[in-house]
Design an enzyme around this catalytic site. Structure first.
Site, PDB file in Angstrom:
ATOM      1  N   LEU A  55      56.328  23.113  10.236  1.00 46.71           N
ATOM      2  CA  LEU A  55      57.614  22.447  10.059  1.00 46.71           C
ATOM      3  C   LEU A  55      57.868  21.478  11.204  1.00 46.71           C
ATOM      4  O   LEU A  55      57.739  21.841  12.374  1.00 46.71           O
ATOM      5  CB  LEU A  55      58.732  23.501  10.021  1.00 46.71           C
ATOM      6  CG  LEU A  55      60.180  23.005   9.962  1.00 46.71           C
ATOM      7  CD1 LEU A  55      60.449  22.293   8.644  1.00 46.71           C
ATOM      8  CD2 LEU A  55      61.141  24.190  10.137  1.00 46.71           C
ATOM      9  N   HIS A 122      53.272  26.716  35.128  1.00 47.09           N
ATOM     10  CA  HIS A 122      52.437  27.713  34.467  1.00 47.09           C
ATOM     11  C   HIS A 122      52.538  29.021  35.244  1.00 47.09           C
ATOM     12  O   HIS A 122      53.208  29.100  36.281  1.00 47.09           O
ATOM     13  CB  HIS A 122      50.981  27.246  34.378  1.00 47.09           C
ATOM     14  CG  HIS A 122      50.763  26.208  33.314  1.00 47.09           C
ATOM     15  ND1 HIS A 122      50.851  26.495  31.963  1.00 47.09           N
ATOM     16  CD2 HIS A 122      50.470  24.888  33.398  1.00 47.09           C
ATOM     17  CE1 HIS A 122      50.627  25.404  31.254  1.00 47.09           C
ATOM     18  NE2 HIS A 122      50.400  24.409  32.105  1.00 47.09           N
ATOM     19  N   ILE A 124      50.916  30.652  37.413  1.00 46.62           N
ATOM     20  CA  ILE A 124      50.730  30.676  38.856  1.00 46.62           C
ATOM     21  C   ILE A 124      51.951  30.126  39.596  1.00 46.62           C
ATOM     22  O   ILE A 124      52.303  30.601  40.680  1.00 46.62           O
ATOM     23  CB  ILE A 124      49.438  29.907  39.255  1.00 46.62           C
ATOM     24  CG1 ILE A 124      49.080  30.211  40.710  1.00 46.62           C
ATOM     25  CG2 ILE A 124      49.588  28.409  39.001  1.00 46.62           C
ATOM     26  CD1 ILE A 124      47.698  29.698  41.089  1.00 46.62           C
ATOM     27  N   ASP A 152      53.179  35.208  32.837  1.00 46.42           N
ATOM     28  CA  ASP A 152      53.166  34.870  31.409  1.00 46.42           C
ATOM     29  C   ASP A 152      53.476  36.079  30.530  1.00 46.42           C
ATOM     30  O   ASP A 152      54.343  36.017  29.651  1.00 46.42           O
ATOM     31  CB  ASP A 152      51.801  34.309  31.007  1.00 46.42           C
ATOM     32  CG  ASP A 152      51.678  32.813  31.269  1.00 46.42           C
ATOM     33  OD1 ASP A 152      52.666  32.209  31.714  1.00 46.42           O
ATOM     34  OD2 ASP A 152      50.586  32.258  31.042  1.00 46.42           O
TER      35      ASP A 152
END
Length: 382
Positions: A55, A122, A124, A152
């Site tokens: 979508l 990210h 780290i 994460d």
């Protein structure tokens, strides 16, 4: 399963959000991954047990579709930087107005406020900003991130899933949804609460890599064996340390006290020399009957065949022969039941999901012709 009947929309993103969605799917939620019509990556990851629709929410018609889907869902997981959803008219104000019971989970790096709210990053970076990276690493070496697991997945995806479950539970009392500001910096810091709350104990009083739990101690370390493999040693308590010395054939009366920090470096050399004389299997045999907190460092390709993991069924094999960890924790009455089918193709369930949410065939055809959606049904293997 525990989350049967819960509908989740997961907007496509990188590792943390898909992991959060996979946890919910493993425990019974019906998770629909809202993928882009032009995928950023060749193949999605952590999509086990999910459906996929393609979508384009950047188009007004696509945004309208997502609004309708959200109006009939329990949870929305969005992984974008601050302001992205608002710019599309899909922020929490708009979506909760349409569906006051919606749990709107925002999973970002730095959170919805503060000078870094719109900054890229990210694992780290988030680990660094949490304060924990400064404690990770060996003596006289740079700090190092243990893969991209802590921020994460631990501080990000797992914390977000926990927030969703708490919000769902609270909804049973209030009848209302709410916004979850899950971010990897704060989630990671919270994951490391022990580090802060143990400061007064002296556990972290020395430089990185010289403390009890950061590879400073000879009895909390990994050692290489004669066959190039490794064993992990965690004999902190005196009774375990005593058994460790017995297994290594060391006389404690001829050694410095266990907690003599100044002697730890030399003791490491002694231990390393002894462990290097036998194979990993030989050391496992020696310590099999001893409570010494000594275990093999298992490679990923052998972990599922280890006797303990095999007996408990700690790892499962899907229909494609891929080995993955069994969902945890185990619930006695309503355990997780992970899908063993292949991961969905991007857009594989577009028509099916839209039909289930009340879109008519004509509407779906129009959305498809205008490029708002894409459909990718599985091809026959004939």
């Amino acid at each position: 399963m525990a989350l049967s009947g819960i509908r989740v929309l997961e907007l496509a993103g990188l590792a943390p959000a898909p992991y959060c969605g996979m946890i919910l799917a493993d425990f019974g939620a019906k998770v629909v991954c809202v993928d882009r019509t032009v995928p950023v990556m060749a193949s999605a990851m952590l999509t086990r047990g999910k459906q996929s629709i393609a979508l384009n929410i950047k188009k007004p018609e696509g945004a309208a579709v997502l609004k309708k889907l959200s109006s009939k869902s329990d949870v929305l997981i969005e992984p974008f930087r601050k302001g992205v959803m608002e710019s599309l008219g899909l922020g929490p104000v708009e979506l909760l107005r349409e569906n006051p019971r919606l749990i709107y989970a925002r999973l970002t790096g730095y959170g919805q406020s503060g000078p870094f709210a719109k900054a890229a990053g990210h694992d780290i970076n988030y680990l660094a900003m949490s304060g924990l990276l400064s404690r990770l690493g060996r003596k006289e070496e740079n700090p190092y991130a243990p893969l991209n697991l802590v921020a994460d997945f631990g501080g990000g995806g797992l914390m977000c899933a926990m927030g969703i479950l708490m919000a769902l539970f609270e909804r049973t009392k209030s009848g209302l949804g709410q916004v979850i500001d899950a971010n990897m910096v704060e989630g990671t810091a919270y994951l490391g609460s022990f580090v802060w709350q143990s400061q007064s104990l002296g556990i972290w009083s020395r430089l990185r890599g010289e403390n009890l739990l950061d590879t400073g101690a000879h009895f909390y370390e990994t050692y290489k064996t004669s066959d190039g493999k490794f064993v992990a040693v965690g004999a902190i308590e005196p009774q375990f340390y005593e058994q460790l010395l017995k297994g290594l054939c060391l006389d404690p009366s001829k050694l410095s006290p266990q907690m003599s920090v100044s002697d730890w470096p030399e003791m490491k050399k002694t231990f390393a020399n002894i462990f290097s004389k036998k194979t990993q299997a030989e050391w496992c045999q020696i310590f099999a009957e001893k409570d010494a907190c000594v275990t093999p460092v298992l490679d990923i390709d052998e972990v599922s065949e280890h006797q303990h993991n095999k007996e408990r069924g700690s790892f499962v094999t899907n229909d494609q022969g891929e080995v993955t960890p069994r969902p945890a924790p185990r619930l006695s009455r309503t355990p997780a039941n992970p899908s063993f089918s292949r991961d969905p193709f991007v857009g594989e369930h577009t028509e099916l999901v839209l039909s289930e949410f009340g879109f008519k065939k004509e509407e779906i055809a129009q959305l498809k012709s205008s490029g708002v959606i894409e459909c990718c049904p599985p091809k026959s293997n004939l």
